[in-house]
Structures are given as structure tokens and as C-alpha cells.
Design a protein around this motif. Structure first.
Motif, PDB file in Angstrom:
ATOM      1  N   TYR A 324       0.826  -1.218   0.000  1.00  0.00           N
ATOM      2  CA  TYR A 324       0.000   0.000   0.000  1.00  0.00           C
ATOM      3  C   TYR A 324       0.856   1.262   0.000  1.00  0.00           C
ATOM      4  O   TYR A 324       0.401   2.329   0.375  1.00  0.00           O
ATOM      5  CB  TYR A 324      -0.962  -0.018   1.204  1.00  0.00           C
ATOM      6  N   SER A 325       2.116   1.109  -0.430  1.00  0.00           N
ATOM      7  CA  SER A 325       3.025   2.260  -0.414  1.00  0.00           C
ATOM      8  C   SER A 325       3.624   2.580  -1.782  1.00  0.00           C
ATOM      9  O   SER A 325       4.031   3.711  -2.031  1.00  0.00           O
ATOM     10  CB  SER A 325       4.160   2.024   0.596  1.00  0.00           C
ATOM     11  N   SER A 326       3.684   1.606  -2.692  1.00  0.00           N
ATOM     12  CA  SER A 326       4.306   1.839  -4.004  1.00  0.00           C
ATOM     13  C   SER A 326       3.432   2.729  -4.879  1.00  0.00           C
ATOM     14  O   SER A 326       2.201   2.761  -4.725  1.00  0.00           O
ATOM     15  CB  SER A 326       4.537   0.510  -4.728  1.00  0.00           C
ATOM     16  N   SER A 327       4.082   3.411  -5.813  1.00  0.00           N
ATOM     17  CA  SER A 327       3.327   4.267  -6.743  1.00  0.00           C
ATOM     18  C   SER A 327       2.742   3.444  -7.885  1.00  0.00           C
ATOM     19  O   SER A 327       1.791   3.858  -8.537  1.00  0.00           O
ATOM     20  CB  SER A 327       4.223   5.373  -7.298  1.00  0.00           C
ATOM     21  N   VAL A 328       3.329   2.260  -8.127  1.00  0.00           N
ATOM     22  CA  VAL A 328       2.820   1.359  -9.165  1.00  0.00           C
ATOM     23  C   VAL A 328       2.607  -0.020  -8.545  1.00  0.00           C
ATOM     24  O   VAL A 328       3.471  -0.522  -7.825  1.00  0.00           O
ATOM     25  CB  VAL A 328       3.815   1.253 -10.353  1.00  0.00           C
ATOM     26  N   LEU A 329       1.455  -0.619  -8.837  1.00  0.00           N
ATOM     27  CA  LEU A 329       1.151  -1.951  -8.310  1.00  0.00           C
ATOM     28  C   LEU A 329       1.621  -2.991  -9.323  1.00  0.00           C
ATOM     29  O   LEU A 329       1.108  -3.065 -10.428  1.00  0.00           O
ATOM     30  CB  LEU A 329      -0.364  -2.084  -8.079  1.00  0.00           C
ATOM     31  N   ASP A 330       2.609  -3.783  -8.930  1.00  0.00           N
ATOM     32  CA  ASP A 330       3.186  -4.774  -9.837  1.00  0.00           C
ATOM     33  C   ASP A 330       2.650  -6.162  -9.487  1.00  0.00           C
ATOM     34  O   ASP A 330       3.073  -6.777  -8.500  1.00  0.00           O
ATOM     35  CB  ASP A 330       4.712  -4.750  -9.728  1.00  0.00           C
ATOM     36  N   LEU A 331       1.707  -6.655 -10.300  1.00  0.00           N
ATOM     37  CA  LEU A 331       1.064  -7.937 -10.018  1.00  0.00           C
ATOM     38  C   LEU A 331       1.882  -9.133 -10.486  1.00  0.00           C
ATOM     39  O   LEU A 331       1.437 -10.281 -10.385  1.00  0.00           O
ATOM     40  CB  LEU A 331      -0.327  -7.972 -10.661  1.00  0.00           C
ATOM     41  N   THR A 332       3.096  -8.876 -11.015  1.00  0.00           N
ATOM     42  CA  THR A 332       3.970  -9.996 -11.404  1.00  0.00           C
ATOM     43  C   THR A 332       4.926 -10.372 -10.278  1.00  0.00           C
ATOM     44  O   THR A 332       5.611 -11.387 -10.357  1.00  0.00           O
ATOM     45  CB  THR A 332       4.786  -9.644 -12.668  1.00  0.00           C
ATOM     46  N   LYS A 333       4.988  -9.531  -9.211  1.00  0.00           N
ATOM     47  CA  LYS A 333       5.902  -9.806  -8.091  1.00  0.00           C
ATOM     48  C   LYS A 333       5.161 -10.502  -6.950  1.00  0.00           C
ATOM     49  O   LYS A 333       4.159  -9.980  -6.456  1.00  0.00           O
ATOM     50  CB  LYS A 333       6.496  -8.489  -7.573  1.00  0.00           C
ATOM     51  N   PRO A 334       5.625 -11.663  -6.514  1.00  0.00           N
ATOM     52  CA  PRO A 334       4.958 -12.360  -5.398  1.00  0.00           C
ATOM     53  C   PRO A 334       4.873 -11.512  -4.131  1.00  0.00           C
ATOM     54  O   PRO A 334       3.906 -11.630  -3.374  1.00  0.00           O
ATOM     55  CB  PRO A 334       5.839 -13.597  -5.174  1.00  0.00           C
ATOM     56  N   GLU A 335       5.891 -10.646  -3.899  1.00  0.00           N
ATOM     57  CA  GLU A 335       5.886  -9.839  -2.666  1.00  0.00           C
ATOM     58  C   GLU A 335       4.772  -8.785  -2.647  1.00  0.00           C
ATOM     59  O   GLU A 335       4.499  -8.184  -1.603  1.00  0.00           O
ATOM     60  CB  GLU A 335       7.250  -9.185  -2.415  1.00  0.00           C
ATOM     61  N   THR A 336       4.133  -8.559  -3.789  1.00  0.00           N
ATOM     62  CA  THR A 336       2.983  -7.639  -3.835  1.00  0.00           C
ATOM     63  C   THR A 336       1.803  -8.233  -3.073  1.00  0.00           C
ATOM     64  O   THR A 336       0.917  -7.520  -2.623  1.00  0.00           O
ATOM     65  CB  THR A 336       2.576  -7.377  -5.308  1.00  0.00           C
ATOM     66  N   PHE A 337       1.814  -9.560  -2.922  1.00  0.00           N
ATOM     67  CA  PHE A 337       0.637 -10.252  -2.396  1.00  0.00           C
ATOM     68  C   PHE A 337       0.824 -10.706  -0.956  1.00  0.00           C
ATOM     69  O   PHE A 337       1.933 -10.994  -0.517  1.00  0.00           O
ATOM     70  CB  PHE A 337       0.316 -11.470  -3.266  1.00  0.00           C
TER      71      PHE A 337
END
Length: 901
Positions: A324-337
Motif C-alpha cells: 500500500y506504499s508503491s506508486s505502481v502496483l506490480d502484479l507480477t511480483k509475489p511480494e505484492t501479495f
């Protein structure tokens, strides 16, 4: 402006009367407001017609006196304006929605008198008597005694009334059932009468609110669920849509017999229109990509008793995004989830260590978490901006403290990770299209935070450009490849085998015992006060969903090429691709042609038919070029039929016993046949003679398979044997060399076998109805599924080897998940099906009567019947492109079928 949310929890609204509210009666500043007087089980509510004036709520427990003028005064023609008057003296009153603004209730303390003058003076005595009764109930010390007395008053009122048959839509309607019930909406229930006819379901509220009659046409009903309400099996929820979150009506009955009878009536009516879906049938649709992750979770919530009408059992959805801090949400990175294999409480190791230590030191009954992941308070925490009146109802006319409000996504997520008592999951609204719950569009005064900032819209993460964009990205995250690959782990925790018992302890997923279904038996508690207190505690604390699965939930099937293009932010170049472009396109074309064939399988037409045997046909094998067809029969012969000359070119008999199956080895030089004489015969096509014999079993050989130089044989001697074959040489008369690699032992006769595409897993079906899934490399059983008193005819893996379909004498197709052994779908036919082919979604089966049936497996129904044999269809062959079929039957015929687009 009045709504049932102005009542207390567990309070009923009985009746209303048009009246004037007179303030300062007899004084110079006397004022009169016209409106509606509502008599409720715990309060008197007056709703003025003038929206500027506040709604007045007088709790009965705070009343000092409730009386009408003396009889002689009321009958005196010289006394004006007192007929129909009720005087209420109280020491506390609530003012609600002044100037029609939704805000915390204003409390006026101190002795005040309120005079209500009814329009219909004749009702005065009854109203005062009712109020005196309810006042006595509210003055009882114990909650259980209060509830019992109010229930008695309610039941007496319901017994004196019945459903008004003039409300029927048509005079020709036939009444099937009438009973008492309550309509359930969030936080409130409304008593009345339920009526079912041959065409409609009706509910008539006792108080005529919000409308005189609620009517649902039975023809429109799509889904119906029995519900657990207040821990009792008394609820029933009816949906007229297939995928909507909210139902058309939720009813709570006073006994389960009425509930079950109504369920039976509606279910009987609609069973011809729709298929009742189980968790397993939805699972199959989800696994195969026919429904989304969102839809699947919605269906599981529904099946687990979660309802939008019951805030203590509101649908629960997972936190998916952890960034909830990045300017772009990268759904290819496991750490996003977020890690979906753990409950919220186990995501932070430091906090979990403290909770585990406390759990270990705790006396029985033990629990790890002092609060739940879903409760009425948490639901309204998220929805306060669109449902403020629900929050005020739940919290006695107050909003929560401003700093405890849903102010920011990042703050809320951080608190769920770090907070000592905060373990809440999300609600479906986070993955839908209406973003109003994130915006303070009602301009509510929700208070001021410590820094002096007012509570307004929810603060969104930097990667969201606005509320709609936030929901869009949340939906994309929920449907992403990462979530599709891991969602089954979260389902195990919330709805599955990690919900209870030792698996729950190992997964750090243990909540208070009272939150689980069956955690307390209310009927066994005789003390009404204890029962009310316990029920209140459970409903406020939240409840764990009904357990739907008791073994690990299967994974979703992720198509490789599709998932790559869907989730990757860049296209894969040809040099990166592991497959050459020509090869890939050829595979794609083959796959497309197979898909096209199965989509048109109902257009299968009979091309030719020939009677070539003297008994039922048991096996069909075709040479690679399709020119020769080999068949085996119970007449003990192996025949070679030429498609070109339409004649039998060979007829071989190895013994006088029936042959059970046949196959052609790669290269089209050898045919192998299995026999009831316990032997397997090798026949040379080129030299036209028996080349070899394998005496490998002690009873009839029922089925054989050949893969990569290995022969797999099933027998009535209760074994499946795996042989390594070194081919013989016909010219030098050198025999085949057979080496027994493995013996898979069963308890009873084995009737059928099949191998997965990788040749690593074998499925076997026995005469007593057990399907076993074996690891061929280790010769060990992975899973067993019991289907009692049933002889299996055949079983086949689907092309992706994720599912296994079997059919037997019980006329039932059963789909088993290969990974977990879970029976995930069951479709029943009206007669035995003897053989079949399938692609994972559609089945082509041969029936006992000789017809070919085409089934929509997900829909659970026959979509086409094709006339075929005059006896049972006993054998079926399909080519690789799936556009040509050959069947054999008890009528001794073989039939050639072609797809005609």
C-alpha cells in the motif's frame, strides 16, 4: 425517515397510529406536530411529518408513567383536544435525524412529558394496554425474562392474525402452506406471515412495513439455501439471480419443520428449472476457469451460511494485496501479495509468537485469537460511509471514535498485521464495482482525528488514482495468476480442512470455541438469561463459516500460455520462448481443432455400421492411418476390419474364452489382446499369427494399457501389473521378453485402469466401487475414493490429467481431483453408462439402451441424445483430433461416427 434500524437490536415494531405530538399542553407556547406513533417492543417512536423536526424515541425502560386521561374526562364533550390522548412521562429521550441529517442521536436527560393524541380515539384503550404490557416486560431485571415476555406478546399477536388471501396475485392460485416467520435484514427482523402457493412466495409483515406484502414469483427463483440464524437451523434465503451477492428475501422461522417444509415446496418447484449446485460442482467450474476467483468465493460464502442479511455471518473475502506504499502496483511480483496460506493473525511472526505463548499457557478451552476475522462491527467499520444508520443501530446511536474509523487502507492493513487484537479480513465490496463505501458522499460528520483532521474519504494507496481505480486494481489482483495459484490455501483455512482440529492448531487458526458451528447447543441451555447473554456474545463476536471441505482443496488449473500473456508486463520474444514458433502454432492449431470438435460434438452423425461379431464387442483399436480397425468380442475372436474394402480381413481365436480389450503397439505391427483365460496375447499384423503369450495373472485380464514400452494389465485376480517389454522378432521367432516391474495389489477384482499423460499416475476401479489413484514410480496408493456397492465400468483422466472421471453401475459420473483425491462432482444418469470419452467439460457416453449421450458436465445435464445401437454400447474409440468415433455394442455391431459441422 423511519426505519427498523431505529429500533434496538432484537426489538420488534408492532403497530403505528396517526397522531399529533403535543408539547407544552395548555401553555401559551403549546405546539402540535402531526406524524406517526410507532409502538415497538422496547420503545415508543414518534416520526413527525415535518422533516425538520427530529424523530423522538422514548425507551420504555426509561418511562415513569404511561396513561390516558380519566374516562369521565375523556367522555366529557366540554373537554377539547384530550380524546385519544396518551401521556408519557419519562426521564430520558433520544432525538434522531433532526433536520433529516444522519448523525449520532441526541440524548435529552431529565423528566419530560409527551402527549400523543391519536386520530382514532377508539384505539386508545388497546394502545395503552399494549404499552403497559411492554413496559412491564422492559422493567424485568433479567434479559431472558424480558425476551420471553416479548416473545409471548408477539406470538399472541401473530396467532390472532393470518395472511390476507386478497393479496394473492391471482384468484386461481392454490395455497400450499402458511406459517409464521420473520423477514431478516441486517441487524433487524420483522415478524409476519409466510404463504406459498403454486405460483408465488409471499410475506406479509405484521406491521405492514416496509410494504403490505413482499411477493416473489417462484418461476424467477434461481437459488435457495437453508441458513443457520442465531446458531439455530431456522433460516431460509431465496435468490432470483445466479451471481448476485444479495438475496431477494431471507426468512427466519419459529421451528425447523416449517423451514424444511417451505424449502421442500420451493425446491420441488424449481428443481425442473435449475440444477442445485454443491461446493464440489462450483469447484470444478472454478478449476476449469468457467467462473472467476470472485464468483467462486461468493458461491462458497453462500454455501457456508454467509449472507449479506446477517452481519454476524457476512461474506468474508481475503486481503490480497500487501503493498500500500508503491506508486505502481506490480502484479507480477509475489511480494505484492499477502501470504494466502496463513490466517491474518499468523502473518506477523513477532505477534504470532506472543499469541502462541499465551495459547500454550491458557487453560481449556484454548484459542489463539481474542477476536474474529469477521463480525458485525468489522463489516460496518468498512461500510460506515454508505450504511451509517447500521453503525448507529449497532452502537446505540453513536459512531466509533474518529481515530478508530476506516480512515486509510495502509493504516488498516498495518493494524491487521501489527494490532494486538485486530485480525479482520475483507468483505466482497472490495472486489466489486461500487466504490461509494470509500467516499463520504453523504457528508457525514464522522468526527475529528487527533491531529485535528476531519474523517472524510478513505485514504487510498499511491498506486490508485481514485476509488474506482482502486477497486479495478483490487479485482485484477484477485484474478491474477499468483492468487489463482494460491487461493486454495486460503480456502483451506476459512472453509476447509484447516478450519478445525489438529490442522487448525498447526496452521495457527484457532478461534474461540463459541464461534464454530456446533460450538454450543442453545437447546441444551435451560436458563433463558444465560441463553440470551450467550447468543448476544456470539452474534457480536462473529461466527466461523460452516466447514465445506475436510481434505485439502485442489489447486486451480492455470493454462500456461494464457497465464503468461495475461500476467506478464511484456510479450515473450521468440528467442525467449522454449518452443519454436512453428511448433507452437502447430500445437495451438491442434488444440483449437480439438476444442472445436468438442464444442460441436452434438453434431456427431452415423456414417457406417457393420455386424462383425457373434457376441458383444469389448475392445476397439485403430491403426495410425485409420485404414484398419481391430475389435475384440466376448465371442473370443480378434477381428481386423478394413475401412476401405468394408470387409473382415482377419479373424483370430486364441482360446475359447472371451477377449476383454485390445490395443495396437506403436508402428502398427502388433495387436495385444487381453482374455478371460488369464492370458495376454500378442498378434503380429504383418505375419498374421500369434507372436507371443503372457501368462501373467491368476484370473481374467479385464483391461490393458501400453505406454513407453510398458504394459499395464488389470485383472480379476485383484492386481494391476506393470511389465517392461522387450519386443520379439517375428522372423527369428524370438519371443517378447517380459519383466515384472510392479504389482499393485487390491482387495477385490479390478475392472478398469487408465494412465495420466505423463505415465506417472495410474487410476484403477474395482468391482466393489473403489477408485484408487497410484504413483506408478513407487507403486504406492496416493488416494482412494469409495463409491459403495458399485461396479466400475471405466475411468479416464482428462487431457490435462488434473481430473479423473469414472462411471459404474450406479449410473453416476464421478469427477475426482487427482491431486487431492477429492470427489468434486457427481452427475447421475437415468440408466447405466457403459463407456465414455471426455475433455474435462463435456462427456460423450454410450448407454445401456444403445444411445450416445452428450453431457454438459458443469451443468450436470444431457444436452443431446443420439440413436445408436440396439443394445448397450460396450466399447468406444475416438481419434486424436476428436472428430471421428467408433462404437461397439451388445448388438455385435461396430458403428462409425463422424462430426459434420
Amino acid at each position: 425517515r423511519f426505519s427498523l434500524l431505529l429500533l434496538n437490536l432484537e426489538e420488534y415494531y408492532f403497530e403505528q397510529h396517526t397522531a399529533n405530538h403535543i408539547i407544552n399542553k395548555g401553555c401559551r407556547d403549546e405546539r402540535k406536530f402531526r406524524g406517526s406513533l410507532k409502538i415497538c417492543s422496547k420503545s415508543i417512536i414518534f416520526e413527525p411529518d415535518d422533516n425538520i423536526q427530529p424523530i423522538i424515541k422514548i425507551p420504555l425502560r426509561d418511562c415513569i408513567s404511561i396513561k390516558a386521561p380519566e374516562d369521565n374526562e375523556a367522555n366529557n364533550p366540554f373537554t377539547r383536544d384530550t380524546s385519544g390522548g396518551i401521556s408519557v412521562v419519562c426521564n430520558q429521550v433520544f432525538l434522531i435525524k433532526e433536520r433529516n441529517i444522519i448523525a449520532p442521536y441526541k440524548t435529552v436527560r431529565g423528566r419530560t412529558e409527551h402527549l400523543f393524541q391519536l386520530d382514532v380515539a377508539g384505539k386508545l384503550g388497546d394502545v395503552v394496554q399494549t404499552l403497559h404490557q411492554l413496559y412491564r416486560a422492559s422493567c424485568l431485571d433479567k434479559m431472558g425474562d424480558q425476551a420471553a415476555m416479548i416473545t409471548a406478546i408477539l406470538q399472541s399477536r401473530l396467532a390472532r392474525t393470518s395472511f390476507d388471501k386478497n393479496r394473492f396475485q391471482s384468484i386461481s392460485e392454490t395455497l400450499h402452506m402458511e406459517c409464521k416467520a420473520e423477514m431478516v435484514t441486517p441487524l433487524v427482523t420483522n415478524p409476519g406471515h409466510v404463504c406459498v402457493t403454486d405460483a408465488n412466495l409471499y410475506f406479509q409483515p405484521l406491521n405492514g412495513y416496509p410494504k403490505p406484502v413482499v411477493q416473489i414469483t417462484l418461476q424467477n427463483v434461481r437459488r435457495i439455501y437453508k441458513r443457520r440464524h442465531g446458531l439455530m437451523p431456522l433460516g431460509l434465503e431465496v435468490f432470483c439471480t445466479e451471481n448476485d451477492l444479495c438475496s431477494d428475501i431471507y426468512l427466519k422461522f419459529y421451528n425447523y419443520q416449517d423451514r424444511d417444509e417451505l424449502y421442500f415446496l420451493i425446491a420441488t418447484y424449481i428443481e425442473n428449472h435449475i440444477t442445485e449446485h454443491t461446493a464440489e460442482s462450483y469447484m470444478l467450474q472454478w478449476q476449469r476457469g468457467h467462473i472467476s476467483n470472485y464468483q467462486y468465493l461468493l458461491h462458497l460464502n453462500n454455501l457456508a451460511d454467509r449472507s449479506c442479511n446477517d452481519l454476524s455471518q457476512y461474506p468474508v473475502f481475503p486481503w490480497i494485496i500487501a503493498d500500500y506504499s508503491s506508486s505502481v502496483l506490480d502484479l507480477t511480483k509475489p511480494e505484492t501479495f499477502r501470504d494466502l496460506s496463513k490466517p491474518i493473525g499468523a502473518l506477523n511472526k513477532e505477534r504470532l509468537d506472543r499469541l502462541v505463548t499465551r495459547y500454550q499457557e491458557m487453560p481449556e478451552p484454548k484459542f489463539m485469537y481474542g477476536s474474529h476475522y469477521s463480525s458485525p462491527g468489522y463489516v460496518l467499520f468498512y461500510l460506515v460511509r454508505v450504511a451509517p444508520e447500521y453503525m448507529l443501530c449497532l452502537q446505540n446511536g453513536k459512531f466509533d471514535h474518529a481515530d478508530r474509523m476506516f480512515n486509510s487502507l495502509a493504516e488498516t492493513w498495518k493494524n491487521c498485521l501489527d494490532g494486538a487484537t485486530d485480525f479482520k479480513e475483507l468483505i466482497p465490496e472490495f472486489y466489486e464495482n461500487d466504490s461509494s463505501f470509500l467516499v463520504n458522499s453523504l457528508k457525514l460528520d464522522l468526527g475529528k482525528r487527533q491531529g485535528g483532521k476531519m474523517v472524510e474519504d478513505v485514504e487510498l494507496p499511491p498506486w490508485a488514482s481514485g476509488p474506482d481505480d482502486f477497486l479495478q486494481k483490487s479485482q485484477e489482483a484477485l484474478e491474477s495468476q499468483y492468487v489463482s495459484e494460491h487461493l486454495h490455501e486460503w480456502i483451506d483455512i476459512i472453509f476447509g480442512y484447516k478450519q478445525k482440529g489438529s490442522e487448525a492448531i498447526a496452521a495457527h487458526n484457532v478461534f474461540h470455541p463459541l464461534t464454530y458451528e456446533g460450538g454450543v447447543d442453545l437447546n441444551s441451555i435451560m436458563d433463558p438469561n444465560e441463553k440470551v447473554a450467550l447468543l448476544t456474545q456470539i452474534l457480536e463476536f462473529g461466527q466461523t463459516p460452516k466447514q465445506l471441505f475436510t481434505i485439502p482443496h485442489p489447486r486451480r488449473i492455470i493454462p500456461k500460455l494464457k497465464s503468461l500473456s495475461r500476467t506478464s508486463s511484456h510479450s515473450v520474444s521468440i528467442t525467449e520462448s522454449p518452443v519454436s514458433p512453428n511448433e507452437e502454432s502447430f500445437e495451438d492449431l491442434t488444440e483449437e481443432s480439438i476444442t472445436l470438435a468438442w464444442n460441436n460434438i452434438a453434431k456427431l452423425k452415423l456414417d457406417e455400421q457393420y455386424k462383425i461379431h457373434k457376441e458383444a464387442i469389448t475392445g476397439i483399436a485403430v491403426t495410425w492411418n485409420g485404414s484398419s480397425v481391430f475389435t475384440t468380442s466376448q465371442d473370443s475372436t480378434l477381428k481386423m476390419f478394413s475401412k476401405e474394402s468394408k470387409t473382415i480381413q482377419r479373424s483370430v481365436s486364441f482360446s475359447n474364452m472371451a477377449l476383454s480389450s485390445c490395443l495396437i503397439l506403436p508402428g502398427d505391427t502388433t495387436v495385444i489382446s487381453s482374455s478371460w483365460d488369464n492370458h495376454i496375447y500378442f498378434y503380429s499384423i504383418a505375419f498374421g499369427r500369434q507372436q507371443d503369450i503372457l501368462m501373467g495373472h491368476d484370473d481374467a485380464v479385464s483391461k490393458i494399457c501400453w505406454r513407453d514400452g510398458r504394459l499395464y494389465s488389470a485383472s480379476w485376480d485383484s492386481t494391476v501389473k506393470v511389465w517392461h517389454c522387450v519386443p520379439g522378432e517375428t522372423l527369428s521367432n524370438k519371443k517378447h521378453h517380459f519383466e515384472l516391474l510392479a504389482e499393485l495389489e487390491h482387495d477385490v477384482s479390478v475392472n478398469t485402469i487408465d494412465l495420466n499423460a505423463a505415465n506417472t499416475i495410474l487410476a484403477s476401479g474395482t468391482k466393489e466401487g473403489t477408485i484408487s489413484v497410484w504413483d506408478v514410480t513407487t507403486a504406492t496408493v496416493l488416494h482412494q475414493t469409495e463409491c459403495l456397492n458399485m461396479l466400475f465400468c471405466c475411468c479416464f483422466f482428462c487431457t490435462d490429467s488434473r481430473h479423473l472421471l469414472s462411471v459404474g453401475e450406479d449410473c453416476c459420473f464421478k469427477v475426482i481431483d487427482v491431486q487431492t483425491g477429492m470427489l468434486i462432482s457427481s452427475v447421475t444418469a437415468d440408466e447405466p453408462q457403459r463407456c465414455f470419452k471426455w475433455d474435462g467439460n463435456t462427456i460423450l457416453s454410450g448407454s445401456q439402451s444403445g444411445e450416445l449421450l452428450i453431457w454438459d458436465l458443469l451443468g450436470g445435464k444431457v444436452i443431446e441424445r443420439i440413436k445408436g445401437h440396439t443394445g448397450a454400447v460396450t466399447s468406444m474409440w475416438m481419434n486424436e483430433q476428436c472428430n471421428s468415433v467408433i462404437t461397439g455394442g451388445e448388438d455385435k455391431q461396430i458403428m462409425f461416427w463422424k462430426l459434420q459441422y
